[in-house]
Write a protein that holds these residues in place. Structure first.
Motif, PDB file in Angstrom:
ATOM      1  N   ASN A 107      -5.616  -0.216  -7.541  1.00 53.25           N
ATOM      2  CA  ASN A 107      -4.942  -1.499  -7.341  1.00 53.25           C
ATOM      3  C   ASN A 107      -3.595  -1.435  -7.994  1.00 53.25           C
ATOM      4  O   ASN A 107      -2.718  -2.215  -7.262  1.00 53.25           O
ATOM      5  CB  ASN A 107      -5.902  -2.309  -8.584  1.00 53.25           C
ATOM      6  CG  ASN A 107      -7.013  -2.748  -7.931  1.00 53.25           C
ATOM      7  OD1 ASN A 107      -7.466  -2.917  -6.790  1.00 53.25           O
ATOM      8  ND2 ASN A 107      -8.329  -3.059  -8.878  1.00 53.25           N
ATOM      9  N   TYR A 120      -4.279   3.197   4.933  1.00 52.50           N
ATOM     10  CA  TYR A 120      -5.787   3.223   4.500  1.00 52.50           C
ATOM     11  C   TYR A 120      -6.529   4.012   5.453  1.00 52.50           C
ATOM     12  O   TYR A 120      -6.358   4.249   6.461  1.00 52.50           O
ATOM     13  CB  TYR A 120      -6.077   1.676   4.298  1.00 52.50           C
ATOM     14  CG  TYR A 120      -5.410   0.995   3.227  1.00 52.50           C
ATOM     15  CD1 TYR A 120      -5.569   1.184   1.677  1.00 52.50           C
ATOM     16  CD2 TYR A 120      -4.103   0.256   3.537  1.00 52.50           C
ATOM     17  CE1 TYR A 120      -4.921   0.313   0.863  1.00 52.50           C
ATOM     18  CE2 TYR A 120      -3.212  -0.576   2.512  1.00 52.50           C
ATOM     19  CZ  TYR A 120      -3.782  -0.133   1.334  1.00 52.50           C
ATOM     20  OH  TYR A 120      -2.977  -1.034   0.461  1.00 52.50           O
ATOM     21  N   SER A 175     -14.556   4.877   0.058  1.00 52.18           N
ATOM     22  CA  SER A 175     -15.472   4.129   1.119  1.00 52.18           C
ATOM     23  C   SER A 175     -16.604   4.812   1.886  1.00 52.18           C
ATOM     24  O   SER A 175     -17.659   4.289   1.932  1.00 52.18           O
ATOM     25  CB  SER A 175     -14.574   3.382   2.219  1.00 52.18           C
ATOM     26  OG  SER A 175     -13.577   2.297   1.678  1.00 52.18           O
ATOM     27  N   ASP A 184      -1.521  -0.367  -4.836  1.00 51.90           N
ATOM     28  CA  ASP A 184      -1.589  -1.723  -4.060  1.00 51.90           C
ATOM     29  C   ASP A 184      -0.173  -2.576  -4.279  1.00 51.90           C
ATOM     30  O   ASP A 184       0.562  -2.944  -3.499  1.00 51.90           O
ATOM     31  CB  ASP A 184      -2.687  -2.547  -3.750  1.00 51.90           C
ATOM     32  CG  ASP A 184      -4.049  -1.721  -3.052  1.00 51.90           C
ATOM     33  OD1 ASP A 184      -3.641  -0.791  -2.361  1.00 51.90           O
ATOM     34  OD2 ASP A 184      -5.175  -2.518  -3.013  1.00 51.90           O
ATOM     35  N   ASP A 206     -12.502  -4.999   4.386  1.00 49.95           N
ATOM     36  CA  ASP A 206     -11.180  -5.210   4.807  1.00 49.95           C
ATOM     37  C   ASP A 206     -10.506  -4.149   5.749  1.00 49.95           C
ATOM     38  O   ASP A 206     -10.078  -4.277   6.706  1.00 49.95           O
ATOM     39  CB  ASP A 206     -10.235  -5.853   3.756  1.00 49.95           C
ATOM     40  CG  ASP A 206     -10.609  -6.987   3.185  1.00 49.95           C
ATOM     41  OD1 ASP A 206     -11.090  -7.427   3.663  1.00 49.95           O
ATOM     42  OD2 ASP A 206      -9.870  -7.572   2.352  1.00 49.95           O
ATOM     43  N   LYS A 207     -10.976  -2.732   5.143  1.00 50.63           N
ATOM     44  CA  LYS A 207     -10.504  -1.680   5.796  1.00 50.63           C
ATOM     45  C   LYS A 207     -11.233  -1.504   7.321  1.00 50.63           C
ATOM     46  O   LYS A 207     -10.580  -1.194   8.318  1.00 50.63           O
ATOM     47  CB  LYS A 207     -10.494  -0.456   5.086  1.00 50.63           C
ATOM     48  CG  LYS A 207      -9.792  -0.273   3.874  1.00 50.63           C
ATOM     49  CD  LYS A 207      -9.681   1.049   2.955  1.00 50.63           C
ATOM     50  CE  LYS A 207     -10.896   1.327   2.427  1.00 50.63           C
ATOM     51  NZ  LYS A 207     -10.998   2.465   1.631  1.00 50.63           N
ATOM     52  N   PRO A 242      -5.809  -4.265   1.317  1.00 46.17           N
ATOM     53  CA  PRO A 242      -7.166  -4.804   1.356  1.00 46.17           C
ATOM     54  C   PRO A 242      -7.426  -5.628   0.125  1.00 46.17           C
ATOM     55  O   PRO A 242      -6.634  -5.443  -0.940  1.00 46.17           O
ATOM     56  CB  PRO A 242      -8.181  -3.598   1.577  1.00 46.17           C
ATOM     57  CG  PRO A 242      -7.051  -2.427   1.057  1.00 46.17           C
ATOM     58  CD  PRO A 242      -5.671  -2.877   1.273  1.00 46.17           C
ATOM     59  N   ARG A 243      -8.446  -6.125  -0.128  1.00 43.91           N
ATOM     60  CA  ARG A 243      -9.235  -6.680  -1.370  1.00 43.91           C
ATOM     61  C   ARG A 243      -9.103  -5.610  -2.340  1.00 43.91           C
ATOM     62  O   ARG A 243      -9.246  -4.470  -2.040  1.00 43.91           O
ATOM     63  CB  ARG A 243     -10.157  -7.326  -1.186  1.00 43.91           C
ATOM     64  CG  ARG A 243     -10.048  -8.859  -0.662  1.00 43.91           C
ATOM     65  CD  ARG A 243     -11.362  -9.330  -0.360  1.00 43.91           C
ATOM     66  NE  ARG A 243     -11.869  -9.157   0.707  1.00 43.91           N
ATOM     67  CZ  ARG A 243     -12.974  -9.507   1.573  1.00 43.91           C
ATOM     68  NH1 ARG A 243     -13.839 -10.243   0.912  1.00 43.91           N
ATOM     69  NH2 ARG A 243     -13.454  -9.104   2.472  1.00 43.91           N
ATOM     70  N   LYS A 244      -8.956  -6.095  -3.701  1.00 45.17           N
ATOM     71  CA  LYS A 244      -9.083  -5.358  -5.010  1.00 45.17           C
ATOM     72  C   LYS A 244     -10.244  -4.560  -5.002  1.00 45.17           C
ATOM     73  O   LYS A 244     -11.236  -4.907  -4.510  1.00 45.17           O
ATOM     74  CB  LYS A 244      -8.881  -6.023  -6.112  1.00 45.17           C
ATOM     75  CG  LYS A 244      -7.611  -6.747  -6.319  1.00 45.17           C
ATOM     76  CD  LYS A 244      -7.562  -7.246  -7.624  1.00 45.17           C
ATOM     77  CE  LYS A 244      -5.946  -7.973  -7.838  1.00 45.17           C
ATOM     78  NZ  LYS A 244      -4.909  -7.218  -7.750  1.00 45.17           N
ATOM     79  N   THR A 245     -10.090  -3.347  -5.551  1.00 46.62           N
ATOM     80  CA  THR A 245     -11.381  -2.252  -5.554  1.00 46.62           C
ATOM     81  C   THR A 245     -12.347  -2.506  -6.429  1.00 46.62           C
ATOM     82  O   THR A 245     -13.384  -2.334  -6.368  1.00 46.62           O
ATOM     83  CB  THR A 245     -10.781  -0.958  -6.208  1.00 46.62           C
ATOM     84  OG1 THR A 245     -10.284  -1.308  -7.349  1.00 46.62           O
ATOM     85  CG2 THR A 245      -9.674  -0.207  -5.445  1.00 46.62           C
ATOM     86  N   PHE A 270     -16.378  -2.318  -4.514  1.00 48.89           N
ATOM     87  CA  PHE A 270     -15.687  -1.568  -3.371  1.00 48.89           C
ATOM     88  C   PHE A 270     -15.881  -2.125  -2.187  1.00 48.89           C
ATOM     89  O   PHE A 270     -15.266  -1.890  -0.992  1.00 48.89           O
ATOM     90  CB  PHE A 270     -15.399  -0.166  -3.751  1.00 48.89           C
ATOM     91  CG  PHE A 270     -14.423   0.531  -3.292  1.00 48.89           C
ATOM     92  CD1 PHE A 270     -13.278   0.846  -4.148  1.00 48.89           C
ATOM     93  CD2 PHE A 270     -14.345   1.039  -1.785  1.00 48.89           C
ATOM     94  CE1 PHE A 270     -12.355   1.769  -3.798  1.00 48.89           C
ATOM     95  CE2 PHE A 270     -13.156   1.976  -1.605  1.00 48.89           C
ATOM     96  CZ  PHE A 270     -12.088   2.052  -2.517  1.00 48.89           C
ATOM     97  N   ARG A 286     -13.247  -4.415  -0.416  1.00 47.47           N
ATOM     98  CA  ARG A 286     -12.188  -3.653   0.019  1.00 47.47           C
ATOM     99  C   ARG A 286     -12.665  -2.796   1.311  1.00 47.47           C
ATOM    100  O   ARG A 286     -11.612  -2.805   2.183  1.00 47.47           O
ATOM    101  CB  ARG A 286     -11.782  -2.647  -1.037  1.00 47.47           C
ATOM    102  CG  ARG A 286     -10.470  -1.934  -0.815  1.00 47.47           C
ATOM    103  CD  ARG A 286     -10.277  -0.887  -2.164  1.00 47.47           C
ATOM    104  NE  ARG A 286      -8.918  -0.119  -1.769  1.00 47.47           N
ATOM    105  CZ  ARG A 286      -7.834  -0.802  -2.108  1.00 47.47           C
ATOM    106  NH1 ARG A 286      -7.628  -1.781  -2.590  1.00 47.47           N
ATOM    107  NH2 ARG A 286      -6.823   0.172  -1.851  1.00 47.47           N
TER     108      ARG A 286
END
Length: 139
Positions: free
Chosen positions: A131, A43, A49, A134, A29-30, A11-14, A23, A26
């Motif tokens: 990050n 994830y 989250s 990932d 994306d999750k 997913p995108r960066k935190t 966040f 991210r």
């Protein structure tokens, strides 16, 4: 938005900000990975989250429904700004930036889940460590 397969890429960066919230991108994306046709892989929503959603008083299912229907991140950002307070966003952003490895070093299974953390200083923030994780996972 289209479903994502998080076994193919992270997913995108935190640290990516959406709707004034660190966040959130991210988490979106999750959530996309939980939609039909997606794959969340290793994830999960439970953790930072879910804590973020709790601190912002956002229902996970409401956000998932929005993500499924939204065409752009801007739609989600506008919804987040409308449904949260500046105080809640600031509190979350401060809290997440203050979380370091030091607080988690004694947790059972932490290094099994995040082997990259073994090589990082204890004062590394958790969002930085995620990050790095990932990058190591998808190298």
């Amino acid at each position: 938005m289209e479903a994502l397969n998080l076994t193919q890429r992270p997913p995108r960066k935190t640290t990516d900000v959406l709707g004034g919230v660190i966040f959130m991108a991210r988490t979106v994306d999750k959530l996309r990975a939980t939609l039909p046709g997606g794959d969340v892989g290793a994830y999960q929503i439970q953790g930072f989250s879910s804590r973020m959603l709790e601190m912002l008083a956002i229902d996970e299912e409401d956000l998932r429904s929005l993500v499924a229907l939204a065409q752009t991140d801007d739609e989600i950002a506008q919804w987040v700004l409308k449904h949260t307070t500046q105080e809640a966003r600031d509190a979350w952003n401060s809290w997440i930036n203050a979380q370091t490895l030091r607080e988690r070093l004694d947790r059972p299974g932490f290094f099994d889940r995040y082997p990259v953390a073994r090589d990082l200083p204890p004062d590394t923030t958790m969002i930085e460590m995620l990050n790095y994780d990932d990058t190591a996972t998808f190298a």
